[in-house]
Scaffold this active site. Structure first.
Site, PDB file in Angstrom:
ATOM      1  N   THR A   1     -35.082  40.103 -20.088  1.00  0.00           N
ATOM      2  CA  THR A   1     -36.237  39.213 -19.916  1.00  0.00           C
ATOM      3  C   THR A   1     -37.303  39.462 -20.987  1.00  0.00           C
ATOM      4  O   THR A   1     -37.435  40.597 -21.474  1.00  0.00           O
ATOM      5  CB  THR A   1     -36.857  39.444 -18.513  1.00  0.00           C
ATOM      6  OG1 THR A   1     -38.150  38.855 -18.464  1.00  0.00           O
ATOM      7  CG2 THR A   1     -37.028  40.923 -18.184  1.00  0.00           C
ATOM      8  N   ASP A   2     -38.086  38.421 -21.294  1.00  0.00           N
ATOM      9  CA  ASP A   2     -39.193  38.616 -22.240  1.00  0.00           C
ATOM     10  C   ASP A   2     -40.267  39.530 -21.649  1.00  0.00           C
ATOM     11  O   ASP A   2     -41.127  40.019 -22.376  1.00  0.00           O
ATOM     12  CB  ASP A   2     -39.806  37.259 -22.651  1.00  0.00           C
ATOM     13  CG  ASP A   2     -40.435  36.487 -21.504  1.00  0.00           C
ATOM     14  OD1 ASP A   2     -40.179  36.835 -20.333  1.00  0.00           O
ATOM     15  OD2 ASP A   2     -41.184  35.521 -21.771  1.00  0.00           O
ATOM     16  N   GLU A   3     -40.188  39.776 -20.327  1.00  0.00           N
ATOM     17  CA  GLU A   3     -41.226  40.614 -19.708  1.00  0.00           C
ATOM     18  C   GLU A   3     -41.142  42.066 -20.172  1.00  0.00           C
ATOM     19  O   GLU A   3     -42.076  42.831 -19.975  1.00  0.00           O
ATOM     20  CB  GLU A   3     -41.155  40.509 -18.181  1.00  0.00           C
ATOM     21  CG  GLU A   3     -41.459  39.098 -17.727  1.00  0.00           C
ATOM     22  CD  GLU A   3     -41.585  38.950 -16.222  1.00  0.00           C
ATOM     23  OE1 GLU A   3     -42.059  39.883 -15.561  1.00  0.00           O
ATOM     24  OE2 GLU A   3     -41.186  37.879 -15.718  1.00  0.00           O
TER      25      GLU A   3
ATOM     26  N   LYS B   1     -35.900  46.542 -16.098  1.00  0.00           N
ATOM     27  CA  LYS B   1     -35.105  45.771 -17.054  1.00  0.00           C
ATOM     28  C   LYS B   1     -35.112  46.462 -18.422  1.00  0.00           C
ATOM     29  O   LYS B   1     -34.094  46.490 -19.118  1.00  0.00           O
ATOM     30  CB  LYS B   1     -35.659  44.346 -17.183  1.00  0.00           C
ATOM     31  CG  LYS B   1     -35.509  43.484 -15.946  1.00  0.00           C
ATOM     32  CD  LYS B   1     -34.076  43.228 -15.549  1.00  0.00           C
ATOM     33  CE  LYS B   1     -33.308  42.346 -16.522  1.00  0.00           C
ATOM     34  NZ  LYS B   1     -31.928  42.050 -16.041  1.00  0.00           N
TER      35      LYS B   1
ATOM     36  N   VAL C   1     -52.535  30.925  -5.714  1.00  0.00           N
ATOM     37  CA  VAL C   1     -52.593  31.071  -7.179  1.00  0.00           C
ATOM     38  C   VAL C   1     -53.400  32.331  -7.487  1.00  0.00           C
ATOM     39  O   VAL C   1     -54.516  32.488  -7.000  1.00  0.00           O
ATOM     40  CB  VAL C   1     -53.260  29.822  -7.812  1.00  0.00           C
ATOM     41  CG1 VAL C   1     -53.469  30.014  -9.309  1.00  0.00           C
ATOM     42  CG2 VAL C   1     -52.429  28.579  -7.532  1.00  0.00           C
TER      43      VAL C   1
ATOM     44  N   TYR D   1     -40.714  45.900 -12.100  1.00  0.00           N
ATOM     45  CA  TYR D   1     -39.519  45.091 -12.424  1.00  0.00           C
ATOM     46  C   TYR D   1     -39.223  45.143 -13.914  1.00  0.00           C
ATOM     47  O   TYR D   1     -38.087  45.446 -14.330  1.00  0.00           O
ATOM     48  CB  TYR D   1     -39.735  43.634 -11.982  1.00  0.00           C
ATOM     49  CG  TYR D   1     -38.816  42.639 -12.673  1.00  0.00           C
ATOM     50  CD1 TYR D   1     -37.441  42.652 -12.431  1.00  0.00           C
ATOM     51  CD2 TYR D   1     -39.320  41.700 -13.587  1.00  0.00           C
ATOM     52  CE1 TYR D   1     -36.592  41.738 -13.075  1.00  0.00           C
ATOM     53  CE2 TYR D   1     -38.479  40.793 -14.224  1.00  0.00           C
ATOM     54  CZ  TYR D   1     -37.123  40.819 -13.971  1.00  0.00           C
ATOM     55  OH  TYR D   1     -36.281  39.933 -14.616  1.00  0.00           O
TER      56      TYR D   1
HETATM   57  N1  LIG Z   1     -35.511  33.951 -13.241  1.00  0.00           N
HETATM   58  C1  LIG Z   1     -36.133  34.172 -14.394  1.00  0.00           C
HETATM   59  O1  LIG Z   1     -37.179  33.549 -14.661  1.00  0.00           O
HETATM   60  C2  LIG Z   1     -35.560  35.154 -15.405  1.00  0.00           C
HETATM   61  C3  LIG Z   1     -36.107  35.155 -16.695  1.00  0.00           C
HETATM   62  C4  LIG Z   1     -35.561  36.028 -17.647  1.00  0.00           C
HETATM   63  C5  LIG Z   1     -34.519  36.858 -17.307  1.00  0.00           C
HETATM   64  N2  LIG Z   1     -34.018  36.853 -16.044  1.00  0.00           N
HETATM   65  C6  LIG Z   1     -32.895  37.748 -15.754  1.00  0.00           C
HETATM   66  O2  LIG Z   1     -31.782  36.903 -15.512  1.00  0.00           O
HETATM   67  C7  LIG Z   1     -30.909  37.505 -14.557  1.00  0.00           C
HETATM   68  C8  LIG Z   1     -30.657  36.539 -13.422  1.00  0.00           C
HETATM   69  O3  LIG Z   1     -31.915  36.192 -12.844  1.00  0.00           O
HETATM   70  P1  LIG Z   1     -31.982  35.191 -11.618  1.00  0.00           P
HETATM   71  O4  LIG Z   1     -33.323  34.606 -11.622  1.00  0.00           O
HETATM   72  O5  LIG Z   1     -30.791  34.318 -11.622  1.00  0.00           O
HETATM   73  O6  LIG Z   1     -31.894  36.223 -10.421  1.00  0.00           O
HETATM   74  P2  LIG Z   1     -31.476  36.012  -8.899  1.00  0.00           P
HETATM   75  O7  LIG Z   1     -32.284  37.018  -8.137  1.00  0.00           O
HETATM   76  O8  LIG Z   1     -31.553  34.568  -8.529  1.00  0.00           O
HETATM   77  O9  LIG Z   1     -29.940  36.415  -8.864  1.00  0.00           O
HETATM   78  C9  LIG Z   1     -29.502  37.731  -8.980  1.00  0.00           C
HETATM   79  C10 LIG Z   1     -28.090  37.778  -8.476  1.00  0.00           C
HETATM   80  O10 LIG Z   1     -27.604  39.117  -8.626  1.00  0.00           O
HETATM   81  C11 LIG Z   1     -26.983  39.516  -7.426  1.00  0.00           C
HETATM   82  N3  LIG Z   1     -27.118  40.973  -7.337  1.00  0.00           N
HETATM   83  C12 LIG Z   1     -28.254  41.692  -7.089  1.00  0.00           C
HETATM   84  N4  LIG Z   1     -27.976  43.002  -7.094  1.00  0.00           N
HETATM   85  C13 LIG Z   1     -26.659  43.112  -7.380  1.00  0.00           C
HETATM   86  C14 LIG Z   1     -25.793  44.213  -7.550  1.00  0.00           C
HETATM   87  N5  LIG Z   1     -26.231  45.467  -7.414  1.00  0.00           N
HETATM   88  N6  LIG Z   1     -24.502  43.982  -7.861  1.00  0.00           N
HETATM   89  C15 LIG Z   1     -24.033  42.706  -7.980  1.00  0.00           C
HETATM   90  N7  LIG Z   1     -24.803  41.632  -7.812  1.00  0.00           N
HETATM   91  C16 LIG Z   1     -26.110  41.834  -7.524  1.00  0.00           C
HETATM   92  C17 LIG Z   1     -27.717  38.781  -6.315  1.00  0.00           C
HETATM   93  O11 LIG Z   1     -26.938  38.696  -5.140  1.00  0.00           O
HETATM   94  C18 LIG Z   1     -27.963  37.437  -6.970  1.00  0.00           C
HETATM   95  O12 LIG Z   1     -26.872  36.563  -6.782  1.00  0.00           O
HETATM   96  C19 LIG Z   1     -31.599  38.805 -14.118  1.00  0.00           C
HETATM   97  O13 LIG Z   1     -31.031  39.859 -14.830  1.00  0.00           O
HETATM   98  C20 LIG Z   1     -33.055  38.607 -14.509  1.00  0.00           C
HETATM   99  O14 LIG Z   1     -33.661  39.828 -14.785  1.00  0.00           O
HETATM  100  C21 LIG Z   1     -34.512  36.005 -15.083  1.00  0.00           C
END
Ligand SMILES: NC(=O)c1ccc[n+]([C@@H]2O[C@H](COP(=O)([O-])OP(=O)(O)OC[C@H]3O[C@@H](n4cnc5c(N)ncnc54)[C@H](O)[C@@H]3O)[C@@H](O)[C@H]2O)c1
Length: 341
Positions: A124-126, A152, A204, A148
């Site tokens: 993530t960009d975070e 990451k 908000v 969080y």
């Molecule tokens: N949503 C955003 O805005 C965003 C932005 C940048 C990066 N990301 C990254 O993208 C990825 C996906 O994000 P998302 O929003 O789809 O998340 P999400 O929370 O919707 O999905 C995460 C998935 O991972 C599964 N999971 C959690 N722990 C697990 C484990 N130990 N083993 C196997 N599966 C597991 C969950 O059941 C879920 O299906 C993450 O790595 C997140 O850090 C998300």
């Protein structure tokens, strides 16, 4: 390719499954722990495709991970599995370390053992922290400000070390804030949409001037596939839309599209004691130089997303009705939303 997609039952992982089905001829093996954020109903259509197989399990379980790789002949891994909600990590961060740090280590060990051809790790960009002016590039320092984003960053640093120390063929993407269908309704956009549909107020933080860069989940998934296919080992790629909006600007579009007025906004204090990241912004030149570009226009796609939630209550209503969901909302917003909870 036989791609192991971890976290494929989540928001962006499921968009990636759909993209791989339509844009590649790969076999797709999904491993997902089905935490509160994972949902098999999201994959209903995908699981009817004979190229797709689903396994329940955790990425930090080496026996499960290695068993699947051996049995299915996995050649590539794309790791979406994560605890992904900043606000939950404010209440409890141990599970984030387990999945986002230790889980990545287990995947790296499996890459070593099975000579996986490519690991794409979704970050993530975070991890960069907050930036007041200018934009982060891939060489900006990693300075996470939340439990969080620190988890990451921990996962990413292990990838970096495994590339250098063991020659693991890994690539990292750092995505921006993502929106679109099948987004669990505790994250800002779907949380607000579901509350506004029900005529509730939306909380908000502060004055709502925090700036986020939003990217549609289909564009985010496209950037990840592009980096998997064209990225260089050991490199990181920003995946964003350079589409900056204040939280208040986003809320106003959601109010319009749900037919609610500004009396539905309730400003609340920042739960991070004023440390809520002020602005995220990054350049995407590096991935664009490899031929990728986001396609979805923000405002129109955000309005489409609102319509998706209106048309798909069967998907999200059961999620907001669970005890876990209600417990989290009460624990996190109860003190500030009070009677508007
Ligand atoms: N949503 C955003 O805005 C965003 C932005 C940048 C990066 N990301 C990254 O993208 C990825 C996906 O994000 P998302 O929003 O789809 O998340 P999400 O929370 O919707 O999905 C995460 C998935 O991972 C599964 N999971 C959690 N722990 C697990 C484990 N130990 N083993 C196997 N599966 C597991 C969950 O059941 C879920 O299906 C993450 O790595 C997140 O850090 C998300």
């Amino acid at each position: 390719m036989t791609i192991l997609i971890t976290g494929g039952a989540g928001f962006i992982g499921s968009a990636f499954v759909r993209l791989c089905r339509s844009a590649t001829d790969s076999r797709i093996v999904i491993l997902d722990a089905l935490t509160y954020a994972g949902n098999l109903s999201t994959l209903e259509t995908d699981l009817k495709d004979s190229r797709v197989k689903f396994f329940p399990g955790k990425i930090q379980d080496a026996t499960v991970v290695e068993g699947i790789i051996a049995a299915e002949g996995v050649t590539h891994i794309v790791n979406f599995a994560a605890e992904s909600h900043n606000d939950r990590a404010m209440l409890e961060a141990g599970s984030f370390i387990q999945t986002d740090v230790y889980g990545v280590y287990i995947l790296l060990e499996a890459c070593r053992k099975f000579k996986i051809e490519r690991l794409l790790h979704v970050s993530t960009d975070e991890v960069y922290g907050s930036i007041d002016v200018g934009e982060f590039t891939e060489s900006s320092p990693i300075e996470p400000n939340t439990p969080y984003s620190a988890s990451k960053a921990g996962g990413e640093l292990q990838i970096r070390a495994a590339v250098k120390a063991h020659g693991i063929p890994a690539v990292v993407t750092r995505g921006g804030n993502t929106y679109g269908p099948y987004h669990f309704p505790e994250k800002l956009i779907p949380f607000f949409i579901s509350r506004l549909i029900d005529g509730k107020k939306v909380p908000v933080y502060g004055d709502g001037t925090q700036v986020r860069e939003w990217i549609h989940c289909e564009d985010h998934a496209g950037g990840i596939l592009h980096a998997l296919q064209h990225g260089k080992v050991g490199e990181s790629y920003n995946v964003g839309d350079q589409n900056e909006r204040t939280n208040m600007e986003v809320v106003k579009i959601l109010l319009e599209e749900t037919g609610r007025d500004e009396s539905h906004i309730k400003t609340i204090p920042d739960p991070r004691r004023g440390a809520h990241d002020k602005r995220y912004s990054m350049t995407t030149d590096k991935l664009e130089a490899l031929g990728w570009k986001p396609k979805k226009p923000f405002e129109e796609s955000l309005r489409d997303t609102v319509r998706w939630y209106k048309d798909n209550e069967d998907w999200w209503r059961p999620l907001v009705a669970t005890d876990d969901y209600k417990r989290f909302i009460k624990a996190f917003y109860g003190p500030t939303l009070g009677e508007d909870l």
